[in-house]
Write an enzyme that holds these catalytic residues in place. Structure first.
Site, mmCIF file in Angstrom:
data_model
loop_
_atom_site.group_PDB
_atom_site.id
_atom_site.type_symbol
_atom_site.label_atom_id
_atom_site.label_comp_id
_atom_site.label_asym_id
_atom_site.label_seq_id
_atom_site.Cartn_x
_atom_site.Cartn_y
_atom_site.Cartn_z
ATOM 1 N N SER A 240 -9.645 6.793 -2.843
ATOM 2 C CA SER A 240 -10.110 7.761 -3.727
ATOM 3 C C SER A 240 -9.519 7.335 -5.327
ATOM 4 O O SER A 240 -9.360 8.403 -6.003
ATOM 5 C CB SER A 240 -9.584 9.128 -3.236
ATOM 6 O OG SER A 240 -10.126 9.217 -1.918
ATOM 7 N N GLY A 269 -0.786 -0.929 -2.881
ATOM 8 C CA GLY A 269 -0.183 -0.101 -3.813
ATOM 9 C C GLY A 269 0.690 -1.101 -4.784
ATOM 10 O O GLY A 269 0.919 -0.713 -5.939
ATOM 11 N N ASP A 270 1.357 -2.045 -4.121
ATOM 12 C CA ASP A 270 2.051 -3.118 -4.954
ATOM 13 C C ASP A 270 1.207 -3.854 -6.109
ATOM 14 O O ASP A 270 1.771 -3.959 -7.225
ATOM 15 C CB ASP A 270 2.770 -4.116 -4.237
ATOM 16 C CG ASP A 270 3.668 -3.426 -3.381
ATOM 17 O OD1 ASP A 270 4.401 -2.445 -3.680
ATOM 18 O OD2 ASP A 270 4.021 -4.088 -2.122
HETATM 19 N N1 LIG Z 1 -10.274 1.221 0.185
HETATM 20 C C1 LIG Z 1 -9.903 0.917 -0.726
HETATM 21 N N2 LIG Z 1 -10.886 0.819 -1.885
HETATM 22 C C2 LIG Z 1 -10.823 0.885 -3.107
HETATM 23 N N3 LIG Z 1 -9.458 0.677 -3.960
HETATM 24 C C3 LIG Z 1 -8.331 0.867 -2.735
HETATM 25 C C4 LIG Z 1 -8.567 1.006 -1.923
HETATM 26 N N4 LIG Z 1 -7.376 1.024 -0.935
HETATM 27 C C5 LIG Z 1 -6.453 1.109 -1.864
HETATM 28 N N5 LIG Z 1 -7.108 0.911 -3.131
HETATM 29 C C6 LIG Z 1 -6.621 0.827 -4.568
HETATM 30 O O1 LIG Z 1 -5.104 0.636 -4.518
HETATM 31 C C7 LIG Z 1 -4.578 1.620 -5.050
HETATM 32 C C8 LIG Z 1 -3.267 1.963 -3.964
HETATM 33 O O2 LIG Z 1 -3.716 1.976 -2.623
HETATM 34 P P1 LIG Z 1 -2.759 3.373 -1.553
HETATM 35 O O3 LIG Z 1 -3.246 3.042 -0.386
HETATM 36 O O4 LIG Z 1 -2.594 4.483 -2.360
HETATM 37 O O5 LIG Z 1 -1.374 2.533 -1.899
HETATM 38 P P2 LIG Z 1 -0.407 1.771 -0.548
HETATM 39 O O6 LIG Z 1 -0.780 0.382 -0.462
HETATM 40 O O7 LIG Z 1 1.040 2.286 -1.120
HETATM 41 O O8 LIG Z 1 -0.616 2.432 0.822
HETATM 42 C C9 LIG Z 1 -5.237 2.775 -5.043
HETATM 43 O O9 LIG Z 1 -4.805 3.943 -6.000
HETATM 44 C C10 LIG Z 1 -6.491 2.349 -5.265
HETATM 45 O O10 LIG Z 1 -6.674 1.871 -6.720
#
Ligand SMILES: Nc1ncnc2c1ncn2[C@@H]1O[C@H](COP(=O)(O)OP(=O)(O)O)[C@@H](O)[C@H]1O
Ligand SMILES: *[C@@H]1O[C@H](CO)[C@@H](O)[C@H](O)[C@H]1NC(C)=O
Length: 323
Positions: A240, A269-270
């Site tokens: 999202s 996230g990184d």
């Molecule tokens: N399935 C996905 N599709 C598109 N972008 C993604 C997806 N998963 C992560 N992202 C991108 O990576 C960023 C970080 O992902 P997130 O899952 O929130 O962090 P983390 O890796 O810390 O769990 C998101 O804000 C988005 O921009």
């Protein structure tokens, strides 16, 4: 150090790196198995590989691959994993001038077992990361105080992170703080020292005690975090995108991202944080919303390939419109 030599051009600044990370390096030891073992059980896996991880280094690698002049202040062991890690940083064109090696602890490791369903169990031994100390920061003081952006996380000792943030903040360096892994009782100084405070949904839940599972809830949590004193808050929301708000515009804004076929979201996230640091350092006049749109895009590229650092894109492989 060399002067540019060209008439009429200012001498290049010496040691300065635009993006400085004060953070962790971890060697990932990954075993793939059909199922997770039970207590006391020995099972056979079908594949093993070693990867480069640790949130600090991951973020630094993503920023460097986008073209940031980057330096990492970190500590690894005087062992083969440490030697290999330093080589990996160099291959990514990251300055290792302040990458220390110690005999007092092993290089940080994450031992990871992943089953066929993608479920995992992980043991982290932070090792040398926890020995990064005040003296190490003092040696790196000039590179920290001359950076455009400094990034910190919580995989090193919190006191060291706090001291690095204090040094950067007092020199007017933009600080990007990623409170990961999150703790419920985070020292309130971390908020006051963060130009940009960037966390994911589960970290936002731990920090605020609120449920965070959609952009509306994330907006409420972000407001609570903002009230603790950060200048800008960003909460990432996986597929999202993210939500942001700032002291100057304290109304939550949702920045969605494109739908992609995610193959492996480890380290997304990184990638996002590293990309954001790159934009803060090199395009400081872009609106925050635009920086986040581009960081979303880059992190979305990273989820379409396997591995952590191995999935992070280079500038040359991205649309020129991002630069
Ligand atoms: N399935 C996905 N599709 C598109 N972008 C993604 C997806 N998963 C992560 N992202 C991108 O990576 C960023 C970080 O992902 P997130 O899952 O929130 O962090 P983390 O890796 O810390 O769990 C998101 O804000 C988005 O921009
Ligand atoms: C957020 O990051 C932490 C690491 O700090 C990770 O364990 C967790 O799974 C992530 N949460 C989400 C929702 O991606």
């Amino acid at each position: 150090m060399a002067a540019s030599g060209e008439p009429g051009r200012p001498r290049q600044e010496e040691v300065a790196a635009a993006v400085v990370v004060v953070g962790s390096c971890m060697t990932d030891l990954v075993s793939l198995t059909s199922r997770l073992p039970k207590t006391g059980e020995t099972i056979h896996g079908h594949k093993f590989f070693i990867g480069f991880g640790g949130k600090g280094a991951n973020q630094c690698v993503q920023a460097a691959r986008l073209g940031a002049k980057a330096s990492i202040v970190c500590k690894v062991g005087k062992d083969s994993f440490g030697n290999d890690y330093i080589e990996n940083l160099k291959q990514n064109h990251i300055s290792t001038e302040f990458t220390y090696q110690t005999r007092d602890a092993a290089t940080g490791t994450a031992s990871i077992i992943v089953n066929d369903e993608g479920e995992n169990i992980i043991v982290i031994v932070a090792g040398a990361n926890l020995l990064l100390n005040t003296e190490d920061l003092q040696k790196a003081a000039s590179v920290i105080s001359r950076a455009r952006v400094m990034i910190c996380q919580l995989e090193i000792s919190p006191a060291t992170s706090l001291e690095a943030l204090t040094m950067a903040h007092s020199s007017g360096v933009t600080t990007l703080f990623n409170p990961a892994p999150a703790v419920a009782d985070l020292d309130p100084q971390f908020y006051a020292l963060s130009s940009v405070f960037c966390c994911n949904e589960s970290e936002a839940e731990i920090l605020t005690g609120l449920a965070v599972s959609n952009p509306t809830e994330a907006g409420k949590a972000a407001l609570l975090l903002l009230e603790r004193g950060c200048q800008v808050v960003v909460i990432t929301l996986g597929a999202s995108g993210c939500v942001t708000l700032s002291q100057t515009e304290p109304v939550p804004k949702h920045i969605p991202t494109e739908a992609v076929k995610a193959v492996d979201t480890t380290g997304a996230g990184d990638s996002f944080v590293g990309a954001l640091a790159f934009y803060l350092a090199y395009y400081p006049n872009l609106p925050m919303e635009e920086m986040l749109k581009r960081s979303n895009f880059i992190a979305a590229v990273s989820v379409q390939a396997t591995g952590t650092q191995s999935s992070y894109p280079y500038k040359k492989d991205l649309p020129p419109a991002l630069f």
